[in-house]
Design an enzyme around this catalytic site. Structure first.
Site, PDB file in Angstrom:
ATOM      1  N   SER A  69     -24.434  10.214 -25.191  1.00 22.49           N
ATOM      2  CA  SER A  69     -23.205   9.424 -25.155  1.00 22.49           C
ATOM      3  C   SER A  69     -22.114  10.160 -25.920  1.00 22.49           C
ATOM      4  O   SER A  69     -22.233  10.403 -27.124  1.00 22.49           O
ATOM      5  CB  SER A  69     -23.426   8.052 -25.788  1.00 22.49           C
ATOM      6  OG  SER A  69     -22.164   7.444 -26.004  1.00 22.49           O
ATOM      7  N   HIS A  86     -22.978  10.176 -20.682  1.00 23.65           N
ATOM      8  CA  HIS A  86     -22.539   8.781 -20.729  1.00 23.65           C
ATOM      9  C   HIS A  86     -21.165   8.724 -21.405  1.00 23.65           C
ATOM     10  O   HIS A  86     -20.975   9.253 -22.490  1.00 23.65           O
ATOM     11  CB  HIS A  86     -23.565   7.985 -21.534  1.00 23.65           C
ATOM     12  CG  HIS A  86     -23.328   6.527 -21.583  1.00 23.65           C
ATOM     13  ND1 HIS A  86     -23.634   5.679 -20.539  1.00 23.65           N
ATOM     14  CD2 HIS A  86     -22.829   5.734 -22.563  1.00 23.65           C
ATOM     15  CE1 HIS A  86     -23.337   4.438 -20.880  1.00 23.65           C
ATOM     16  NE2 HIS A  86     -22.839   4.444 -22.108  1.00 23.65           N
ATOM     17  N   ASP A 119     -18.139   6.221 -22.688  1.00 19.04           N
ATOM     18  CA  ASP A 119     -17.876   4.840 -23.077  1.00 19.04           C
ATOM     19  C   ASP A 119     -16.377   4.537 -23.057  1.00 19.04           C
ATOM     20  O   ASP A 119     -15.611   5.128 -23.811  1.00 19.04           O
ATOM     21  CB  ASP A 119     -18.434   4.582 -24.478  1.00 19.04           C
ATOM     22  CG  ASP A 119     -19.947   4.500 -24.470  1.00 19.04           C
ATOM     23  OD1 ASP A 119     -20.485   3.666 -23.714  1.00 19.04           O
ATOM     24  OD2 ASP A 119     -20.587   5.278 -25.199  1.00 19.04           O
ATOM     25  N   MET A 122     -13.601   1.717 -23.696  1.00 21.32           N
ATOM     26  CA  MET A 122     -13.420   0.449 -24.421  1.00 21.32           C
ATOM     27  C   MET A 122     -11.941   0.099 -24.488  1.00 21.32           C
ATOM     28  O   MET A 122     -11.098   0.988 -24.683  1.00 21.32           O
ATOM     29  CB  MET A 122     -13.964   0.568 -25.842  1.00 21.32           C
ATOM     30  CG  MET A 122     -15.411   1.045 -25.901  1.00 21.32           C
ATOM     31  SD  MET A 122     -16.037   0.977 -27.586  1.00 21.32           S
ATOM     32  CE  MET A 122     -17.621   1.793 -27.393  1.00 21.32           C
ATOM     33  N   HIS A 169     -19.266   3.906 -18.511  1.00 16.54           N
ATOM     34  CA  HIS A 169     -19.601   2.549 -18.957  1.00 16.54           C
ATOM     35  C   HIS A 169     -18.295   1.831 -19.293  1.00 16.54           C
ATOM     36  O   HIS A 169     -17.684   2.120 -20.322  1.00 16.54           O
ATOM     37  CB  HIS A 169     -20.518   2.683 -20.172  1.00 16.54           C
ATOM     38  CG  HIS A 169     -20.939   1.400 -20.803  1.00 16.54           C
ATOM     39  ND1 HIS A 169     -21.570   1.353 -22.034  1.00 16.54           N
ATOM     40  CD2 HIS A 169     -20.833   0.109 -20.393  1.00 16.54           C
ATOM     41  CE1 HIS A 169     -21.829   0.100 -22.345  1.00 16.54           C
ATOM     42  NE2 HIS A 169     -21.386  -0.685 -21.374  1.00 16.54           N
ATOM     43  N   MET A 196     -16.389  -0.941 -20.682  1.00 12.14           N
ATOM     44  CA  MET A 196     -16.413  -2.113 -21.571  1.00 12.14           C
ATOM     45  C   MET A 196     -14.985  -2.639 -21.642  1.00 12.14           C
ATOM     46  O   MET A 196     -14.303  -2.518 -22.668  1.00 12.14           O
ATOM     47  CB  MET A 196     -16.945  -1.707 -22.956  1.00 12.14           C
ATOM     48  CG  MET A 196     -18.445  -1.462 -22.955  1.00 12.14           C
ATOM     49  SD  MET A 196     -19.002  -0.522 -24.388  1.00 12.14           S
ATOM     50  CE  MET A 196     -18.677   1.136 -23.797  1.00 12.14           C
ATOM     51  N   MET A 216     -27.865  -3.590 -22.634  1.00 11.36           N
ATOM     52  CA  MET A 216     -27.358  -3.191 -23.953  1.00 11.36           C
ATOM     53  C   MET A 216     -28.377  -3.598 -25.007  1.00 11.36           C
ATOM     54  O   MET A 216     -28.793  -4.769 -25.066  1.00 11.36           O
ATOM     55  CB  MET A 216     -26.018  -3.862 -24.249  1.00 11.36           C
ATOM     56  CG  MET A 216     -24.881  -3.449 -23.322  1.00 11.36           C
ATOM     57  SD  MET A 216     -24.619  -1.675 -23.219  1.00 11.36           S
ATOM     58  CE  MET A 216     -24.257  -1.282 -24.934  1.00 11.36           C
ATOM     59  N   ASP A 231     -28.969   1.106 -23.629  1.00 13.61           N
ATOM     60  CA  ASP A 231     -27.838   1.715 -24.342  1.00 13.61           C
ATOM     61  C   ASP A 231     -27.679   1.051 -25.705  1.00 13.61           C
ATOM     62  O   ASP A 231     -27.421  -0.151 -25.784  1.00 13.61           O
ATOM     63  CB  ASP A 231     -26.569   1.513 -23.490  1.00 13.61           C
ATOM     64  CG  ASP A 231     -25.347   2.193 -24.089  1.00 13.61           C
ATOM     65  OD1 ASP A 231     -25.499   2.958 -25.057  1.00 13.61           O
ATOM     66  OD2 ASP A 231     -24.244   1.954 -23.568  1.00 13.61           O
TER      67      ASP A 231
HETATM   68  C1  DX5 Z   1     -21.935   1.236 -27.610  1.00 13.62           C
HETATM   69  C2  DX5 Z   1     -21.911   2.247 -26.493  1.00 13.62           C
HETATM   70  C3  DX5 Z   1     -23.026   3.202 -26.555  1.00 13.62           C
HETATM   71  C4  DX5 Z   1     -23.046   4.062 -27.784  1.00 13.62           C
HETATM   72  C5  DX5 Z   1     -24.481   4.248 -28.151  1.00 13.62           C
HETATM   73  O1  DX5 Z   1     -21.033   0.247 -27.346  1.00 13.62           O
HETATM   74  O2  DX5 Z   1     -21.953   1.604 -25.239  1.00 13.62           O
HETATM   75  O3  DX5 Z   1     -23.070   4.017 -25.390  1.00 13.62           O
HETATM   76  O4  DX5 Z   1     -22.455   5.309 -27.640  1.00 13.62           O
HETATM   77  O5  DX5 Z   1     -24.521   4.924 -29.350  1.00 13.62           O
HETATM   78  P1  DX5 Z   1     -25.853   5.038 -30.214  1.00 13.62           P
HETATM   79  O6  DX5 Z   1     -26.851   5.742 -29.368  1.00 13.62           O
HETATM   80  O7  DX5 Z   1     -25.395   5.836 -31.391  1.00 13.62           O
HETATM   81  O8  DX5 Z   1     -26.276   3.643 -30.575  1.00 13.62           O
HETATM   82 ZN    ZN Z   2     -22.352   2.892 -23.473  1.00 18.43          ZN
END
Ligand code: DX5
Ligand code: ZN
Length: 220
Positions: free
Chosen positions: A10, A35, A37, A39, A68, A70, A141, A175
């Site tokens: 990620s 991956h 993220d 947000m 992903h 969010m 999640m 995740d």
């Molecule tokens: C959290 C993200 C994850 C995050 C996971 O909201 O969706 O993808 O990067 O990070 P780790 O593996 O450090 O928990």
């Molecule tokens: Zn994620």
């Protein structure tokens, strides 16, 4: 039983000042997908990146970009992320709600990206099986989304097990909080794809971590 397990680094835990180099580091470690993220500061209390950054990364790598979302209203952005180069797009069912989920899945499918649904730790995926049956992959999640480096929530394990029992062939991704201590648990529970942020980027030998975790499939 042997099952292919893959690790998706990620980028949230990467050095954002050197993202191109970090993508190359993922490839060098043997990753097949990254991956990403996204947000919005609304669906989750953090803000990260948009389609511009995905588009900037796209020409740098052949790795699959697993994006992903969010974000509270994903639908209007699906096409933009696909055009930017996303190979797979996950939207959160909580962001869309039961009334609009089919329309959002239609938009995912129409975009040409591999469609995926993501579930927060307190959402029961079994309540969403008709929607799940329309997509290519599901992501459970194992932390509340918003930040990297959080502790794995063990109470999500029955969700993975129940979904695996209900849909033996469905690709299940997990995740959040995946590391050397938790990876074997979730693979045992039925997960195929493991997102790893902190565990990958802080490991002195990320290639060894990735190879170790992917070998768990042979022991599942
Ligand atoms: C959290 C993200 C994850 C995050 C996971 O909201 O969706 O993808 O990067 O990070 P780790 O593996 O450090 O928990
Ligand atoms: Zn994620």
């Amino acid at each position: 039983m042997t099952r292919p397990v893959t690790v998706l680094p990620s980028l949230l835990s990467a050095d954002f000042a050197r993202l191109g180099d970090e993508v190359a580091r993922c490839a060098a470690a043997g990753a097949k997908a990254i991956h990403v993220d996204v947000m919005d500061g609304h669906f989750v209390p953090n803000i990260t990146i948009g389609p511009l950054v995905v588009a900037a990364l796209r020409p740098l790598t052949d790795l699959q970009l697993d994006v992903h979302l969010m974000i509270s209203r994903p639908e209007p952005y699906i096409e933009a992320f696909r055009r930017a180069g996303a190979d797979r797009l996950y939207i959160h069912v909580e962001a869309v709600g039961p009334r609009d989920i089919n329309r959002a899945i239609d938009a995912l499918i129409a975009s040409g990206a591999e469609p995926g649904l993501a579930f927060n730790p307190d959402t029961d995926p079994l309540m969403w099986l008709p929607a799940i049956d329309r997509v290519a992959a599901v992501m459970i999640m194992t932390v509340y989304p918003g930040f990297g480096g959080q502790d794995f929530i063990a109470a999500t394990r029955p969700r993975i097990q129940a979904l695996r029992a209900a849909r033996p062939q469905l690709p299940i991704q997990v995740d959040g909080g995946i590391n050397r201590a938790t990876a074997a648990m979730v693979v045992g529970d039925g997960a195929d794809h493991l997102v790893a942020g902190n565990a990958f980027f802080t490991d002195p030998d990320p290639a060894a971590f990735l190879a170790w975790a992917e070998a768990l499939g042979g022991r599942a």
